[in-house]
Write a protein that holds these residues in place. Structure first.
Motif, PDB file in Angstrom:
ATOM      1  N   ALA A  34      19.656  19.494   2.880  1.00 10.14           N
ATOM      2  CA  ALA A  34      19.007  18.417   3.640  1.00 10.14           C
ATOM      3  C   ALA A  34      19.054  18.712   5.140  1.00 10.14           C
ATOM      4  O   ALA A  34      18.083  18.448   5.857  1.00 10.14           O
ATOM      5  N   ILE A  35      20.151  19.265   5.620  1.00  6.06           N
ATOM      6  CA  ILE A  35      20.252  19.630   7.035  1.00  6.06           C
ATOM      7  C   ILE A  35      19.245  20.727   7.373  1.00  6.06           C
ATOM      8  O   ILE A  35      18.573  20.679   8.409  1.00  6.06           O
ATOM      9  N   ILE A  36      19.112  21.700   6.489  1.00  2.00           N
ATOM     10  CA  ILE A  36      18.121  22.761   6.693  1.00  2.00           C
ATOM     11  C   ILE A  36      16.712  22.164   6.696  1.00  2.00           C
ATOM     12  O   ILE A  36      15.872  22.525   7.523  1.00  2.00           O
ATOM     13  N   VAL A  41      11.557  20.579   9.815  1.00  7.27           N
ATOM     14  CA  VAL A  41      10.525  19.577  10.109  1.00  7.27           C
ATOM     15  C   VAL A  41       9.745  19.914  11.373  1.00  7.27           C
ATOM     16  O   VAL A  41       8.537  19.681  11.428  1.00  7.27           O
ATOM     17  N   LYS A  42      10.397  20.482  12.374  1.00  9.79           N
ATOM     18  CA  LYS A  42       9.679  20.814  13.612  1.00  9.79           C
ATOM     19  C   LYS A  42       8.622  21.883  13.383  1.00  9.79           C
ATOM     20  O   LYS A  42       7.543  21.820  13.940  1.00  9.79           O
ATOM     21  N   ALA A  43       8.922  22.869  12.557  1.00  7.83           N
ATOM     22  CA  ALA A  43       7.966  23.948  12.308  1.00  7.83           C
ATOM     23  C   ALA A  43       6.927  23.560  11.261  1.00  7.83           C
ATOM     24  O   ALA A  43       5.745  23.831  11.423  1.00  7.83           O
ATOM     25  N   ASN A  44       7.364  22.937  10.183  1.00  7.37           N
ATOM     26  CA  ASN A  44       6.470  22.551   9.098  1.00  7.37           C
ATOM     27  C   ASN A  44       6.909  21.176   8.596  1.00  7.37           C
ATOM     28  O   ASN A  44       7.838  21.079   7.791  1.00  7.37           O
ATOM     29  N   GLY A  49       9.889  17.567   5.165  1.00 10.66           N
ATOM     30  CA  GLY A  49       9.943  16.208   4.625  1.00 10.66           C
ATOM     31  C   GLY A  49      10.199  16.195   3.136  1.00 10.66           C
ATOM     32  O   GLY A  49      11.000  15.402   2.632  1.00 10.66           O
ATOM     33  N   TRP A  50       9.532  17.081   2.406  1.00 10.01           N
ATOM     34  CA  TRP A  50       9.750  17.134   0.958  1.00 10.01           C
ATOM     35  C   TRP A  50      11.147  17.641   0.617  1.00 10.01           C
ATOM     36  O   TRP A  50      11.768  17.165  -0.338  1.00 10.01           O
ATOM     37  N   VAL A  51      11.657  18.586   1.396  1.00 18.02           N
ATOM     38  CA  VAL A  51      13.017  19.081   1.157  1.00 18.02           C
ATOM     39  C   VAL A  51      14.022  17.954   1.388  1.00 18.02           C
ATOM     40  O   VAL A  51      14.947  17.755   0.589  1.00 18.02           O
ATOM     41  N   MET A  52      13.837  17.196   2.465  1.00 20.69           N
ATOM     42  CA  MET A  52      14.750  16.085   2.753  1.00 20.69           C
ATOM     43  C   MET A  52      14.638  14.988   1.704  1.00 20.69           C
ATOM     44  O   MET A  52      15.645  14.402   1.300  1.00 20.69           O
ATOM     45  N   ILE A  85       7.028  13.702   6.051  1.00 25.04           N
ATOM     46  CA  ILE A  85       5.827  13.912   5.243  1.00 25.04           C
ATOM     47  C   ILE A  85       4.616  13.259   5.896  1.00 25.04           C
ATOM     48  O   ILE A  85       3.524  13.822   5.912  1.00 25.04           O
ATOM     49  N   SER A  86       4.807  12.079   6.459  1.00 27.89           N
ATOM     50  CA  SER A  86       3.671  11.354   7.036  1.00 27.89           C
ATOM     51  C   SER A  86       3.377  11.765   8.480  1.00 27.89           C
ATOM     52  O   SER A  86       2.430  11.265   9.072  1.00 27.89           O
ATOM     53  N   ARG A  87       4.164  12.658   9.029  1.00 27.07           N
ATOM     54  CA  ARG A  87       3.983  13.095  10.414  1.00 27.07           C
ATOM     55  C   ARG A  87       2.726  13.940  10.558  1.00 27.07           C
ATOM     56  O   ARG A  87       2.460  14.831   9.747  1.00 27.07           O
ATOM     57  N   LYS A  88       1.961  13.658  11.593  1.00 29.02           N
ATOM     58  CA  LYS A  88       0.756  14.428  11.865  1.00 29.02           C
ATOM     59  C   LYS A  88       1.096  15.498  12.899  1.00 29.02           C
ATOM     60  O   LYS A  88       1.537  15.197  13.997  1.00 29.02           O
ATOM     61  N   THR A  89       0.849  16.729  12.543  1.00 32.87           N
ATOM     62  CA  THR A  89       1.183  17.831  13.440  1.00 32.87           C
ATOM     63  C   THR A  89      -0.049  18.409  14.123  1.00 32.87           C
ATOM     64  O   THR A  89       0.076  19.261  14.988  1.00 32.87           O
TER      65      THR A  89
END
Length: 99
Positions: A34-36, A41-44, A49-52, A85-89
């Motif tokens: 979860a920490i990884i 999240v910053k890169a992808n 989000g799915w990993v967390m 997951i809902s973040r727009k990049t």
């Protein structure tokens, strides 16, 4: 008779309760994942989000098996995963701010 000075996991291993030891190790590994995921999240954002989200679900399941101390952190990790997951990049979705 149990000695008062032993660590709980070592005591569980000595007295044959290895299920508790395995679940504790699983929770620790999933927490590291979860920490990884939080760092990814910053890169992808979607992948992190799915990993967390998956890690939060796994922590919730393992914490319900032997104690309830992992419920609140699991909910927080799942909420962070849903935000990731809902973040727009994409830069086109950002508002135009001119000074």
């Amino acid at each position: 008779m149990r000695d008062a000075g032993k660590l709980p996991l070592i005591e569980a291993e000595l007295y044959g309760d290895t299920d508790l030891l395995k679940i504790g190790q699983t929770s620790l590994i999933v927490s590291i994942i979860a920490i990884i995921g939080g760092n990814v999240v910053k890169a992808n954002a979607k992948l992190g989000g799915w990993v967390m989200r998956g890690s939060g679900a796994a922590i919730f399941i393992t914490s319900c098996y032997y104690n309830y101390y992992g419920r609140i952190p699991a909910h927080i990790i799942v909420a962070g995963g849903l935000i990731g997951i809902s973040r727009k990049t994409d830069l086109s979705h950002r508002p135009n701010v001119s000074l």
